[in-house]
Design a protein around this motif. Structure first.
Motif, PDB file in Angstrom:
ATOM      1  N   THR A   1      42.792  43.368  48.662  1.00  0.00           N
ATOM      2  CA  THR A   1      44.176  43.764  48.930  1.00  0.00           C
ATOM      3  C   THR A   1      44.676  42.923  50.099  1.00  0.00           C
ATOM      4  O   THR A   1      43.879  42.310  50.821  1.00  0.00           O
ATOM      5  CB  THR A   1      44.313  45.259  49.302  1.00  0.00           C
ATOM      6  OG1 THR A   1      43.836  45.476  50.629  1.00  0.00           O
ATOM      7  CG2 THR A   1      43.548  46.152  48.326  1.00  0.00           C
TER       8      THR A   1
ATOM      9  N   GLU B   1      47.835  42.405  38.903  1.00  0.00           N
ATOM     10  CA  GLU B   1      46.381  42.405  39.063  1.00  0.00           C
ATOM     11  C   GLU B   1      45.785  41.173  38.377  1.00  0.00           C
ATOM     12  O   GLU B   1      46.157  40.828  37.255  1.00  0.00           O
ATOM     13  CB  GLU B   1      45.782  43.681  38.480  1.00  0.00           C
ATOM     14  CG  GLU B   1      44.337  43.901  38.877  1.00  0.00           C
ATOM     15  CD  GLU B   1      43.860  45.327  38.648  1.00  0.00           C
ATOM     16  OE1 GLU B   1      42.801  45.488  38.005  1.00  0.00           O
ATOM     17  OE2 GLU B   1      44.537  46.270  39.118  1.00  0.00           O
TER      18      GLU B   1
ATOM     19  N   TYR C   1      39.553  44.675  52.151  1.00  0.00           N
ATOM     20  CA  TYR C   1      38.777  44.560  50.917  1.00  0.00           C
ATOM     21  C   TYR C   1      37.751  45.684  50.804  1.00  0.00           C
ATOM     22  O   TYR C   1      37.431  46.371  51.776  1.00  0.00           O
ATOM     23  CB  TYR C   1      38.054  43.210  50.868  1.00  0.00           C
ATOM     24  CG  TYR C   1      37.065  42.981  51.996  1.00  0.00           C
ATOM     25  CD1 TYR C   1      35.757  43.476  51.932  1.00  0.00           C
ATOM     26  CD2 TYR C   1      37.425  42.267  53.135  1.00  0.00           C
ATOM     27  CE1 TYR C   1      34.858  43.269  52.964  1.00  0.00           C
ATOM     28  CE2 TYR C   1      36.529  42.055  54.168  1.00  0.00           C
ATOM     29  CZ  TYR C   1      35.245  42.557  54.078  1.00  0.00           C
ATOM     30  OH  TYR C   1      34.342  42.362  55.102  1.00  0.00           O
TER      31      TYR C   1
ATOM     32  N   ASP D   1      36.415  50.055  37.103  1.00  0.00           N
ATOM     33  CA  ASP D   1      35.870  49.005  37.971  1.00  0.00           C
ATOM     34  C   ASP D   1      34.350  49.132  38.081  1.00  0.00           C
ATOM     35  O   ASP D   1      33.611  48.140  38.014  1.00  0.00           O
ATOM     36  CB  ASP D   1      36.478  49.091  39.378  1.00  0.00           C
ATOM     37  CG  ASP D   1      37.953  48.757  39.416  1.00  0.00           C
ATOM     38  OD1 ASP D   1      38.421  48.035  38.516  1.00  0.00           O
ATOM     39  OD2 ASP D   1      38.638  49.203  40.361  1.00  0.00           O
TER      40      ASP D   1
ATOM     41  N   ILE E   1      37.055  44.136  45.687  1.00  0.00           N
ATOM     42  CA  ILE E   1      38.433  44.546  45.435  1.00  0.00           C
ATOM     43  C   ILE E   1      39.262  43.995  46.592  1.00  0.00           C
ATOM     44  O   ILE E   1      39.019  44.330  47.759  1.00  0.00           O
ATOM     45  CB  ILE E   1      38.565  46.069  45.348  1.00  0.00           C
ATOM     46  CG1 ILE E   1      37.778  46.606  44.152  1.00  0.00           C
ATOM     47  CG2 ILE E   1      40.044  46.475  45.229  1.00  0.00           C
ATOM     48  CD1 ILE E   1      37.706  48.110  44.088  1.00  0.00           C
TER      49      ILE E   1
ATOM     50  N   PRO F   1      37.363  51.855  44.290  1.00  0.00           N
ATOM     51  CA  PRO F   1      37.208  51.365  42.915  1.00  0.00           C
ATOM     52  C   PRO F   1      37.452  52.479  41.899  1.00  0.00           C
ATOM     53  O   PRO F   1      37.106  53.643  42.134  1.00  0.00           O
ATOM     54  CB  PRO F   1      35.768  50.864  42.879  1.00  0.00           C
ATOM     55  CG  PRO F   1      35.072  51.605  43.964  1.00  0.00           C
ATOM     56  CD  PRO F   1      36.088  51.824  45.031  1.00  0.00           C
TER      57      PRO F   1
ATOM     58  N   HIS G   1      38.674  41.008  42.132  1.00  0.00           N
ATOM     59  CA  HIS G   1      39.977  41.330  41.542  1.00  0.00           C
ATOM     60  C   HIS G   1      40.819  42.045  42.594  1.00  0.00           C
ATOM     61  O   HIS G   1      40.299  42.643  43.525  1.00  0.00           O
ATOM     62  CB  HIS G   1      39.849  42.137  40.249  1.00  0.00           C
ATOM     63  CG  HIS G   1      39.600  43.604  40.425  1.00  0.00           C
ATOM     64  ND1 HIS G   1      38.356  44.136  40.699  1.00  0.00           N
ATOM     65  CD2 HIS G   1      40.458  44.656  40.371  1.00  0.00           C
ATOM     66  CE1 HIS G   1      38.441  45.443  40.791  1.00  0.00           C
ATOM     67  NE2 HIS G   1      39.713  45.803  40.596  1.00  0.00           N
ATOM     68  N   ASN G   2      42.114  41.915  42.451  1.00  0.00           N
ATOM     69  CA  ASN G   2      43.021  42.479  43.451  1.00  0.00           C
ATOM     70  C   ASN G   2      43.627  43.792  42.981  1.00  0.00           C
ATOM     71  O   ASN G   2      43.747  44.057  41.779  1.00  0.00           O
ATOM     72  CB  ASN G   2      44.144  41.483  43.783  1.00  0.00           C
ATOM     73  CG  ASN G   2      45.045  41.216  42.603  1.00  0.00           C
ATOM     74  OD1 ASN G   2      44.565  41.063  41.473  1.00  0.00           O
ATOM     75  ND2 ASN G   2      46.350  41.152  42.838  1.00  0.00           N
ATOM     76  N   HIS G   3      43.993  44.614  43.948  1.00  0.00           N
ATOM     77  CA  HIS G   3      44.762  45.834  43.696  1.00  0.00           C
ATOM     78  C   HIS G   3      46.094  45.680  44.417  1.00  0.00           C
ATOM     79  O   HIS G   3      46.166  45.859  45.639  1.00  0.00           O
ATOM     80  CB  HIS G   3      44.012  47.065  44.229  1.00  0.00           C
ATOM     81  CG  HIS G   3      42.933  47.559  43.327  1.00  0.00           C
ATOM     82  ND1 HIS G   3      42.131  48.643  43.642  1.00  0.00           N
ATOM     83  CD2 HIS G   3      42.508  47.123  42.103  1.00  0.00           C
ATOM     84  CE1 HIS G   3      41.265  48.854  42.662  1.00  0.00           C
ATOM     85  NE2 HIS G   3      41.472  47.948  41.730  1.00  0.00           N
TER      86      HIS G   3
END
Length: 234
Positions: free
Chosen positions: A221, A133, A225, A196, A219, A192, A183-185
């Motif tokens: 991915t 992450e 997103y 978050d 977020i 979230p 930010h990435n997951h």
């Protein structure tokens, strides 16, 4: 002394010429090769039990037969496969990275942010295929054009700590007019977490006090997103 020739049917040299990956590419073009055959060309050889193509299939299985998943693997992951040493693993990862860079270069990227989709396009080059992450900010000028994308922190597979003071120090140092949080997951989870939501609220309030609007928190991915602004959470 008579020359020994292997009769192992797994040996690519015993295949018909048009079925060997290198010759097949030369005769029929690269488009007709499977992912496993392309990997076989990269690694050059297999083992006594498995041809290079068989090893290529094992490698693809490790990435769930998905090139994007394969790109997330490490040298350590790949060298667990019989017949794949450090040099071959590095060759595979280098080829995957070249493919990713080519994809980004040929993609029409919008430097002006017009909504969440353009944020996602902008951040693909930084967050696609990342196993850990990471927290980034996009710094924008008054015309909502990207001035700079900056990494604020990097953590593990399930989280990363964020220093709010550092975010706004970076924004002020670069004379940004507004910013977007991303930010990435790595898990692909698009919902979230409570953390978050709380962090977004804190950063948004700090931006309001500093007259530096936080326009969105995304977020990211590999599959899509979640936009706080689109979902009405800003």
């Amino acid at each position: 002394m008579a020359k020994y020739e292997s009769t192992n049917p797994r040996n690519i040299l015993n295949w018909s010429e048009e079925d060997r990956p290198r010759e097949k590419l030369h005769l029929k073009g690269r488009e007709v090769l499977s992912d496993a055959e392309l990997i076989a060309i990269l690694i050059g050889s297999g083992t006594f039990e498995n041809s290079a193509v068989d090893v290529g299939k094992i490698i693809m299985d490790l990435g769930n037969n998905n090139i994007n998943e394969l790109a997330k693997l490490t040298v350590k992951d790949l060298t667990k496969i019989r017949g794949i040493g450090k040099a071959k693993a590095i060759t595979i990862l280098a080829a995957l990275e070249l493919g990713r860079r080519r994809s980004e270069k040929t993609m029409e990227r919008k430097r002006k942010i017009t909504g969440p989709e353009s944020v996602y396009d902008e951040m693909r080059q930084h967050l696609l295929d990342k196993p850990n992450e990471e927290f980034w900010i996009l710094l924008l000028n008054r015309g909502n054009t990207v001035m700079r994308a900056m990494q604020v922190s990097k953590g593990g597979v399930a989280g990363t700590s964020v220093d709010i003071k550092l975010i706004f120090k970076l924004a002020i140092d670069h004379l940004a007019s507004s910013l977007i949080l991303v930010h990435n997951h790595p898990s692909g989870q698009l919902i979230p977490s409570h953390a978050d939501i709380l962090l977004t609220s804190q950063i948004k309030e700090a931006g309001r006090l500093l007259d530096m609007p936080v326009l969105d928190h995304m977020i990211f991915t590999d599959q899509g997103y979640y936009s706080f602004t689109d979902e009405g959470d800003m």
